[in-house]
Design an enzyme around this catalytic site. Structure first.
Site, PDB file in Angstrom:
ATOM      1  N   ASP A 153       0.788  -1.226   0.000  1.00 54.55           N
ATOM      2  CA  ASP A 153       0.000   0.000   0.000  1.00 54.55           C
ATOM      3  C   ASP A 153       0.824   1.283   0.000  1.00 54.55           C
ATOM      4  OD1 ASP A 153      -2.525  -1.203  -0.147  1.00 54.55           O
ATOM      5  OD2 ASP A 153      -2.530  -1.638   1.981  1.00 54.55           O
ATOM      6  N   ALA A 154       2.065   1.213   0.469  1.00 48.64           N
ATOM      7  CA  ALA A 154       2.886   2.431   0.447  1.00 48.64           C
ATOM      8  C   ALA A 154       3.507   2.624  -0.939  1.00 48.64           C
ATOM      9  CB  ALA A 154       3.965   2.380   1.520  1.00 48.64           C
ATOM     10  N   TYR A 198      -9.907  -0.613   2.747  1.00 47.99           N
ATOM     11  CA  TYR A 198      -9.361  -0.703   4.103  1.00 47.99           C
ATOM     12  C   TYR A 198      -8.970   0.655   4.651  1.00 47.99           C
ATOM     13  CZ  TYR A 198      -8.769  -5.307   6.114  1.00 47.99           C
ATOM     14  OH  TYR A 198      -8.987  -6.489   6.759  1.00 47.99           O
TER      15      TYR A 198
END
Lengths: 731, 731
Positions: A374-375, A462
């Protein structure tokens, strides 16, 4: 009748597609302006939502009174680690876009424009009253399909360095990459027909860009993305209404559909019932009012200040805090005051979320590739949305904006992206009562008050809540909360009793036709510890069972602590074991306490989970930074992103595992500690339609850092200090 | 000069000793009155402190305005699980002391007088408006040196059951046992001479009763205790000034010294400097004021009620709460409201701290035996002192008193022993923002508010803070905090550089001449889960790596969850493993959700530690309940104390390990879950002279218990609900 309507829509969409192609050619890579040119946007609320993006990040949805709207046009950097300002981002854009490399390019997009931090020794020497150090920007761009890294020197208005990016991975997606990927399938008539055949109105369509990892040849030499879609009909919680088994492979450069996999025609789309979670959608009878108002109150105001926008000073702590498009937030130069000498002492030069790894546990065609980072893929900071005052953070919170660059280099403001607040949770800092055994009239208790810096990143479904919590006793707690919405799978099953082998669901039946798929979350933190100075050692303190000699003692066994200084990186590749316990210290071997213990901090694990995938499974190769819970590397300016700088479609050749395997010396060196917090998530019905927060944390804790308890002399609460409160703000 | 003064004191003390012997003969086993008869008490502040005991537990030390002083003389039981009232305790005393067994005894002491809870089916059938069930008391007594258990039926004023206690252990010490043990050495001239030779004035002496476990013959057939002493000179923190190596073995029945071991004459007593921790002892220049006032405020008051003194109702929860002299607090009949049906649903019939085990890791003569069991030896509730309002618990806390029986059966009040409060810590119950990917204008966040029931037991030096925290989402968190003062060892060393092998310290040099000895803490919880009904099963949900077949998927591996229902107790002896993860569910196999999942709760571990001592090492045999982290046993009224009912000097023949090894069936049975929370503690200088709180916890979490997120429909905070606060209560 139904067919006719569908055909009409199809025609509109084909027109749409043609228009889009025209637009893409005419206005390459400036997608934030593009949506307005699309006729389809007037038909689809999904497109309309996209247009709202600029709005929703710069304006406030509710509680307007709480928000400090700041004008960043005149921001000036005051600290060498301050992020690039609006003015500086504009300057970088002018410099880079007028560079011959860009003026001659046929297409480009800027994937990251951030401060190139001055070298560590310069920052350490700098003091607050000096002019800020020379400012540089680091720019990651894709130019004509290839990755490049530039250094732009703002003091001389020049590009001073230019490196060609790696061949085996791509930069972080831009927000424009993600949004445009979700429109791309609409240009494909096969796709549109499929959607309509599934009974979904195109105006109800919602699609998500899903990074596809790397599994071999197909994922090489072009920037690809998988798009999967949902219906928004009768709910904003479209995540619960998957159009299962439909995966559209899109080329992110051409915005064209490469391949459509359509295997879920027999799978019904789950019902919208009970999926909406917005409070405004419940009538007063449905609302569940359980509690009287409760609030953390500070009648004299908070005890912290934020100087020059980024330098946080609270109690005995001082640190620099900045939003970052990739890491989310970066904590720098965390220092704590020694209560004996009154001097500020260095604890951590830099701490941040380096990478996330979220592998789903379903090997089937529409799911196997879901192994998010996700980063490095989505930008943990890019996805950190404005916080909701009074709910995301208590009253008296200070809100910090992010100033980021869009794909065209233009600055924009991610407002209220980080909050800072003091927390009193009714906890106890230290206490002692004398017991009935002595009966001495002693009862000394100190309440625990902490400072929290928080962000919440919404990576599509999320929500990750990241807290950096500072305690007056010197402890730093890094906590990650998981909330938001599950990524679910459609299924024909409506009841577990229809299923012969429950294991083959790859998850839990949460509602009729909805499976919550098992997945893991790993969040890896970069922690450049500088205990009193940069040169530190990593010490493993082993607690081992020791047997007494015959006749030595009535005890047969006891635990003994032995210290092992890690010489090289491989000595510091750590898997935690409950039955083989260690403490892990970062110490300054040259600095001792009065009685001769080396000053240090320890990393203290709490609940965590370990990745169990095969080391040579492609996702695990890319996520190899989760192969251990703890690593220590020598400080290296280029080793900050645990999955590699270019993690999108990477093959795992630039991970923490690769760096650490060089086995460099780490004794009495400037070292970086890495910690991975893990979660296994087997969904349950309580996670439907939105998940109560699950959280875990780890601590950085002083160990012989102070001569004694550093909060020995803090006062207890007394009634006279506390506020007098009236019932409600509305009165 | 020095010698003459010493001789004088010696004479006074011998006189004292004679007086004490006279007193013991004349007033057997009524030690709470005895201190006043002792002349020595006028000489020694230590004795004087003992006299203050009654004072300090019934009166309040500060903040008197905060305390709700209650008169318990007229308390009446309203709930079948309510503890014995003052009236009932007096009635029990009258019944038991007039029983022929007692009237003919030459000595007796009552070691426990508590409610004998009605049988579970009766309690479950009882409803709130019915008369309370017939009341019985369970009395544990030592009569003429032997242990006995009596049942006293209060409705017929009779002893209805009488059992002879086990031969291999003794009841929990009374407070009178503990205090009298600390005076006993003063009757011994050798002891007094030793103290004076160590340079300690007898008036400065402070001694502690240290349970000695069981290591063989010496610990059999008589009730013994080790006494070790400290000097209080120039500090109230005498724990930091040990008279090292001096251990006095005392017979608890005769109060006579059996043996003195004196091996530490060459070890200096550490300095008093920097050991006092009382705020009043610091001048204003030394005080460390770091923070503005901060408070949890509830302008409309708390949202919970405590009916009839013990029945707590808050938000969607209801449970019965009572202080207990051994367990500390007992939570009973915890039920949560189903948001769909509005009905209260059973979660846990009974939860409590069953036992503690605190082994120290030093095999030498004065230390090897330190392997405390703080509940069964000292009484975790007996040691739970009055909480300090505003510091131990926030404003708006409700305080509950304990009503216990002294050794002579007389009731006394342990005031403000438990507090109940609502906590808002700035945390998030659930949240979701739509990200820039969709750009939808959604941001829904719910603050997390919880209810905490807290006690703090001061077992001599150490303070244990036990929190039962209830969340509106159905989760129960059980948290243990450790604070207070280390048990330290004297040493000739003043600096680590004087030590050739640091390991041989068995700990850390904390200050000149002070070693903090390595030790573990284990807190074992009894959790009688009743998920919707009593008959439940224990299900291990195994997450295992699964390999895909060739060609099945680009993924090589993924995790698969398989369910294993534990058939017998041995299936449920669980050691946690990071690399072999499980979820552990207690389910009701006969009750399914709408889509067919069995309703359940899972136990979720966070940070913990495991005991590594040899299984046949005597302390570990006694503490065998720590051999696993999780156990499940069938419900059995007599199996509630994990180390055995008679744990003092026990040999480990009545532990959870012994019960569980019977391997009884536990499937579809009324089952009890046991969880052990562990800590390894290698002391560090920050723990000197008093330790910042270290805490860990575990959760009981609904898993398919609710149809969906049970707090979906709760409202967010809005500004208008929150209070308006003025600066300070003093204005």
């Amino acid at each position: 009748m139904e067919i006719t309507r569908s055909s009409l829509r199809l025609m509109v969409l084909i027109l749409c597609g043609l228009l889009l192609i025209f637009t893409l050619v005419q206005y390459p890579y400036a997608p934030s302006d593009k949506a307005e040119l699309l006729d389809c946007s007037t038909n689809s609320p999904w497109c309309t939502f996209k247009n709202r993006f600029q709005l929703s990040t710069s304006k406030i949805l509710k509680n307007p009174a709480q928000h400090q709207t700041r004008n960043h046009a005149t921001d000036v950097p005051r600290h060498p680690l301050d992020p690039l300002t609006v003015t500086e981002l504009n300057q970088v854009r002018n410099i880079i876009l007028s560079h011959p490399f860009f003026t001659t390019a046929s297409s480009y997009s800027l994937h990251s424009v951030v401060l190139e931090e001055p070298s560590k020794p310069l920052v350490l020497r700098w003091t607050q009253n000096e002019p800020v150090l020379p400012r540089k920007a680091s720019v990651v761009a894709i130019v004509d399909g290839k990755s490049h890294v530039f250094t732009v020197d703002l003091s001389i208005n020049q590009v001073t360095r230019h490196q060609i990016g790696s061949q085996t991975g791509y930069p972080m997606m831009t927000v424009e990459d993600m949004t445009s990927a979700t429109w791309a399938p609409l240009m494909d008539t096969t796709f549109n027909r499929t959607i309509i055949e599934r009974g979904v109105d195109l105006k109800d369509l919602a699609c998500l860009p899903i990074s596809l990892g790397w599994y071999g040849k197909r994922e090489e030499n072009r920037r690809l993305i998988n798009v999967q879609c949902y219906t928004m009909k009768d709910t904003v919680n479209f995540y619960m209404r998957p159009i299962e088994g439909l995966t559209v492979l899109v080329d992110m450069e051409t915005k064209r559909v490469v391949e459509i996999s359509d295997k879920g025609r027999n799978i019904p789309i789950p019902n919208a019932a009970n999926t909406d979670y917005r409070f405004s959608k419940f009538n007063s009878r449905q609302q569940l009012n359980l509690l009287n108002p409760i609030s953390i109150e500070q009648p004299n105001g908070p005890s912290f200040t934020v100087e020059d926008g980024h330098l946080v000073k609270w109690a005995n702590w001082e640190f620099h805090l900045k939003p970052d498009p990739r890491a989310g937030v970066i904590v720098s130069r965390a220092r704590v005051r020694d209560p004996d000498t009154g001097r500020m002492r260095s604890v951590m030069y830099k701490g941040m979320t380096s990478e996330l790894f979220v592998p789903y546990m379903d090997p089937t065609e529409a799911w196997y590739f879901k192994t998010y980072m996700d980063a490095g893929e989505y930008g943990f900071g890019l996805q950190a949305m404005p916080l909701d005052p009074l709910n995301d953070c208590p009253r008296n919170a200070y809100y910090m904006d992010g100033v980021f660059a869009a794909a065209d280099g233009r600055p924009y403001v991610q407002s209220n992206m980080v909050c800072i607040f003091e927390r009193y949770a009714g906890d106890i800092g230290w206490r002692h009562s004398e017991s009935p055994i002595t009966g001495m009239p002693i009862r000394e208790v100190r309440p625990k008050v902490t400072l929290v810096a928080r962000m919440a990143a919404s990576v599509a479904n999320y929500d990750y809540i990241v807290d950096w919590e500072f305690q007056t006793d010197g402890l730093i707690r890094i906590k990650v909360g998981l909330s938001g919405i599950l990524m679910v799978k459609g299924t024909p099953y409506e009841n577990v009793n229809q299923i012969s082998n429950e294991e083959d669901l790859y998850g839990t039946l949460l509602s009729e036709n909805v499976i919550g798929i098992i997945h893991d979350h790993y969040i890896t933190f970069y922690l450049d510890m500088d205990i009193d100075d940069s040169d530190n050692s990593f010490v493993k303190v082993h607690l081992e069972k020791h047997e007494t000699a015959p006749g030595e003692s009535p005890r047969m066994t006891y635990l003994k602590a032995t210290k092992h200084v890690a010489k090289t990186e491989k000595d510091a590749q750590i898997k935690l074991k409950l039955y083989d316990p260690y403490e892990f210290h970062v110490v300054n071997p040259t600095k001792k306490t009065r009685v001769g213990n080396p000053v240090g901090y320890k990393v203290v694990s709490s609940g965590t989970a370990a990745s169990l995938l095969d080391l040579d499974d492609p996702p695990q190769k890319r996520g190899a930074f989760t192969n251990n819970q703890i690593w220590v590397t020598p400080y290296n300016e280029s080793e900050v992103w645990a999955g590699g700088l270019f993690v999108y479609q990477s093959r795992g050749d630039d991970t923490l595992q690769v760096w650490s395997d060089r086995d460099r010396s780490i004794e009495k060196k400037d070292i970086v500690l890495w910690y991975t917090l893990g979660f296994h998530h087997i969904p349950c019905q309580e996670d439907f339609p939105i998940m109560p927060t699950v959280s875990s944390s780890f601590d950085l804790k002083p160990v012989n850092f102070f001569e004694r308890n550093p909060i020995l002399r803090v006062p207890p609460n007394v009634e006279n200090d506390l506020p007098v409160c009236k019932a409600a703000a509305s009165n």
